[in-house]
Design a protein around this motif. Sequence first.
Motif, PDB file in Angstrom:
ATOM      1  N   LEU A   5       0.820  -1.210   0.000  1.00 44.04           N
ATOM      2  CA  LEU A   5       0.000   0.000   0.000  1.00 44.04           C
ATOM      3  C   LEU A   5       0.855   1.262   0.000  1.00 44.04           C
ATOM      4  O   LEU A   5       0.373   2.337   0.364  1.00 44.04           O
ATOM      5  N   SER A   6       2.105   1.139  -0.429  1.00 46.45           N
ATOM      6  CA  SER A   6       3.077   2.228  -0.331  1.00 46.45           C
ATOM      7  C   SER A   6       3.493   2.747  -1.703  1.00 46.45           C
ATOM      8  O   SER A   6       3.648   1.977  -2.649  1.00 46.45           O
ATOM      9  N   HIS A   7       3.714   4.054  -1.773  1.00 44.39           N
ATOM     10  CA  HIS A   7       4.385   4.643  -2.930  1.00 44.39           C
ATOM     11  C   HIS A   7       5.890   4.448  -2.774  1.00 44.39           C
ATOM     12  O   HIS A   7       6.432   4.639  -1.677  1.00 44.39           O
ATOM     13  N   ALA A 103      -9.476   3.557   7.524  1.00 47.11           N
ATOM     14  CA  ALA A 103      -8.757   3.839   6.281  1.00 47.11           C
ATOM     15  C   ALA A 103      -9.747   4.411   5.273  1.00 47.11           C
ATOM     16  O   ALA A 103     -10.621   3.688   4.769  1.00 47.11           O
ATOM     17  N   PHE A 104      -9.613   5.690   4.983  1.00 45.88           N
ATOM     18  CA  PHE A 104     -10.537   6.373   4.082  1.00 45.88           C
ATOM     19  C   PHE A 104     -10.063   6.203   2.638  1.00 45.88           C
ATOM     20  O   PHE A 104      -9.010   6.717   2.251  1.00 45.88           O
ATOM     21  N   TRP A 105     -10.859   5.484   1.872  1.00 41.11           N
ATOM     22  CA  TRP A 105     -10.531   5.095   0.493  1.00 41.11           C
ATOM     23  C   TRP A 105     -11.187   6.083  -0.463  1.00 41.11           C
ATOM     24  O   TRP A 105     -12.352   5.962  -0.800  1.00 41.11           O
ATOM     25  N   THR A 106     -10.429   7.080  -0.889  1.00 37.72           N
ATOM     26  CA  THR A 106     -10.965   8.107  -1.790  1.00 37.72           C
ATOM     27  C   THR A 106     -10.673   7.813  -3.252  1.00 37.72           C
ATOM     28  O   THR A 106     -11.288   8.410  -4.133  1.00 37.72           O
ATOM     29  N   GLY A 107      -9.708   6.936  -3.524  1.00 34.05           N
ATOM     30  CA  GLY A 107      -9.270   6.695  -4.891  1.00 34.05           C
ATOM     31  C   GLY A 107      -8.377   7.795  -5.426  1.00 34.05           C
ATOM     32  O   GLY A 107      -8.001   7.777  -6.609  1.00 34.05           O
ATOM     33  N   TRP A 108      -8.001   8.742  -4.548  1.00 34.01           N
ATOM     34  CA  TRP A 108      -7.231   9.898  -5.033  1.00 34.01           C
ATOM     35  C   TRP A 108      -5.782   9.535  -5.364  1.00 34.01           C
ATOM     36  O   TRP A 108      -5.064  10.324  -5.986  1.00 34.01           O
ATOM     37  N   ASP A 109      -5.348   8.340  -4.988  1.00 30.19           N
ATOM     38  CA  ASP A 109      -3.997   7.911  -5.375  1.00 30.19           C
ATOM     39  C   ASP A 109      -3.855   7.788  -6.884  1.00 30.19           C
ATOM     40  O   ASP A 109      -2.734   7.788  -7.409  1.00 30.19           O
ATOM     41  N   VAL A 138      -6.083   6.962  11.881  1.00 28.56           N
ATOM     42  CA  VAL A 138      -6.649   7.302  10.571  1.00 28.56           C
ATOM     43  C   VAL A 138      -5.607   7.113   9.480  1.00 28.56           C
ATOM     44  O   VAL A 138      -4.428   7.447   9.665  1.00 28.56           O
ATOM     45  N   ALA A 139      -6.050   6.580   8.339  1.00 26.23           N
ATOM     46  CA  ALA A 139      -5.211   6.495   7.141  1.00 26.23           C
ATOM     47  C   ALA A 139      -5.993   7.050   5.956  1.00 26.23           C
ATOM     48  O   ALA A 139      -7.216   6.887   5.879  1.00 26.23           O
ATOM     49  N   VAL A 140      -5.279   7.698   5.046  1.00 24.31           N
ATOM     50  CA  VAL A 140      -5.900   8.230   3.828  1.00 24.31           C
ATOM     51  C   VAL A 140      -5.015   7.889   2.634  1.00 24.31           C
ATOM     52  O   VAL A 140      -3.791   7.846   2.747  1.00 24.31           O
ATOM     53  N   ASP A 141      -5.664   7.657   1.485  1.00 23.67           N
ATOM     54  CA  ASP A 141      -4.915   7.460   0.245  1.00 23.67           C
ATOM     55  C   ASP A 141      -4.818   8.783  -0.506  1.00 23.67           C
ATOM     56  O   ASP A 141      -5.014   8.867  -1.714  1.00 23.67           O
ATOM     57  N   ALA A 142      -4.509   9.822   0.247  1.00 25.53           N
ATOM     58  CA  ALA A 142      -4.416  11.184  -0.267  1.00 25.53           C
ATOM     59  C   ALA A 142      -3.297  11.891   0.479  1.00 25.53           C
ATOM     60  O   ALA A 142      -2.679  11.338   1.386  1.00 25.53           O
ATOM     61  N   ILE A 174      -1.747   9.253  12.282  1.00 25.94           N
ATOM     62  CA  ILE A 174      -2.269   9.522  10.943  1.00 25.94           C
ATOM     63  C   ILE A 174      -1.297   8.947   9.919  1.00 25.94           C
ATOM     64  O   ILE A 174      -0.107   9.261   9.942  1.00 25.94           O
ATOM     65  N   LEU A 175      -1.816   8.133   9.012  1.00 28.93           N
ATOM     66  CA  LEU A 175      -1.045   7.627   7.875  1.00 28.93           C
ATOM     67  C   LEU A 175      -1.530   8.325   6.615  1.00 28.93           C
ATOM     68  O   LEU A 175      -2.737   8.385   6.359  1.00 28.93           O
ATOM     69  N   GLU A 176      -0.588   8.844   5.844  1.00 22.72           N
ATOM     70  CA  GLU A 176      -0.923   9.589   4.633  1.00 22.72           C
ATOM     71  C   GLU A 176      -0.270   8.950   3.410  1.00 22.72           C
ATOM     72  O   GLU A 176       0.737   8.260   3.520  1.00 22.72           O
ATOM     73  N   ASN A 177      -0.869   9.229   2.253  1.00 21.76           N
ATOM     74  CA  ASN A 177      -0.339   8.779   0.957  1.00 21.76           C
ATOM     75  C   ASN A 177      -0.326   7.253   0.817  1.00 21.76           C
ATOM     76  O   ASN A 177       0.594   6.681   0.226  1.00 21.76           O
ATOM     77  N   LEU A 178      -1.356   6.585   1.340  1.00 24.40           N
ATOM     78  CA  LEU A 178      -1.503   5.179   0.997  1.00 24.40           C
ATOM     79  C   LEU A 178      -1.902   5.050  -0.471  1.00 24.40           C
ATOM     80  O   LEU A 178      -2.367   6.012  -1.098  1.00 24.40           O
ATOM     81  N   THR A 179      -1.740   3.881  -1.012  1.00 20.42           N
ATOM     82  CA  THR A 179      -2.178   3.598  -2.370  1.00 20.42           C
ATOM     83  C   THR A 179      -2.659   2.161  -2.437  1.00 20.42           C
ATOM     84  O   THR A 179      -2.415   1.365  -1.527  1.00 20.42           O
ATOM     85  N   ASN A 180      -3.395   1.855  -3.496  1.00 19.94           N
ATOM     86  CA  ASN A 180      -3.777   0.468  -3.776  1.00 19.94           C
ATOM     87  C   ASN A 180      -4.801  -0.086  -2.801  1.00 19.94           C
ATOM     88  O   ASN A 180      -4.896  -1.311  -2.629  1.00 19.94           O
TER      89      ASN A 180
END
Length: 213
Positions: A5-7, A103-109, A138-142, A174-180
């Motif tokens: 889930l990492s860049h 984990a808020f899944w916005t699809g913004w990755d 909290v985690a966000v893919d943003a 807070i976790l930021e910039n998750l992906t996938n």
Amino acid sequence: MHVDLSHPIETGMQTYPDDPAVAVRRHTTHEDHGVRVDALECGSHTGTHVDAPAHTEPDGKTLEAFPLERFAVDAVRIDCRDLGAREPIPADRVPAVDADLAAFWTGWDAHWDTDRYLEHPYLSPAAAEACVEREFDVAVDALNPDPTPTENAGEDEPAGFQAHHALLGDERLILENLTNLESVGDRFELRAYPLALSSDGAPVRAVGVESME
């Protein structure tokens, strides 16, 4: 099943505006020195990373104050892909479930490494408070759980770092910039161990783990 889930950390990668630029440079080579060593220059909030309370709270804890157990947690994925640019995530999206992290899944990755990545949805102050009430990290893919300042910011957007203050002020991580996040289910184990830094934040290798049963 393990899901990355990492860049990747690489030269010139996207950062929060005015954060340190990222560079990965060859320091020594096999040909000239017999070994390869790369030099890494980056900020504590590079790529997929975790924020400790010290990031926004003057008397907040730094990362080493948290036990390792805080970085391997039961996560609930919250589908927010219907929200558009700079749209707040409302409090009623925060579920009343037994979990450690939301984990808020916005699809913004999908917009990673573009200007549009800065125009992400964000946690409303009420949603951040709901996470605190339910004791969720909290985690966000943003880029940010708060709105990131750009020329497109609306006058009605929360100013400053209200979500950060609510969460980090209560010692929520807070976790930021998750992906996938599309590759995990609605419930999964999130492992995101930071570099062993006494710091306000650090890059992590975020991995989603799901049972094969």
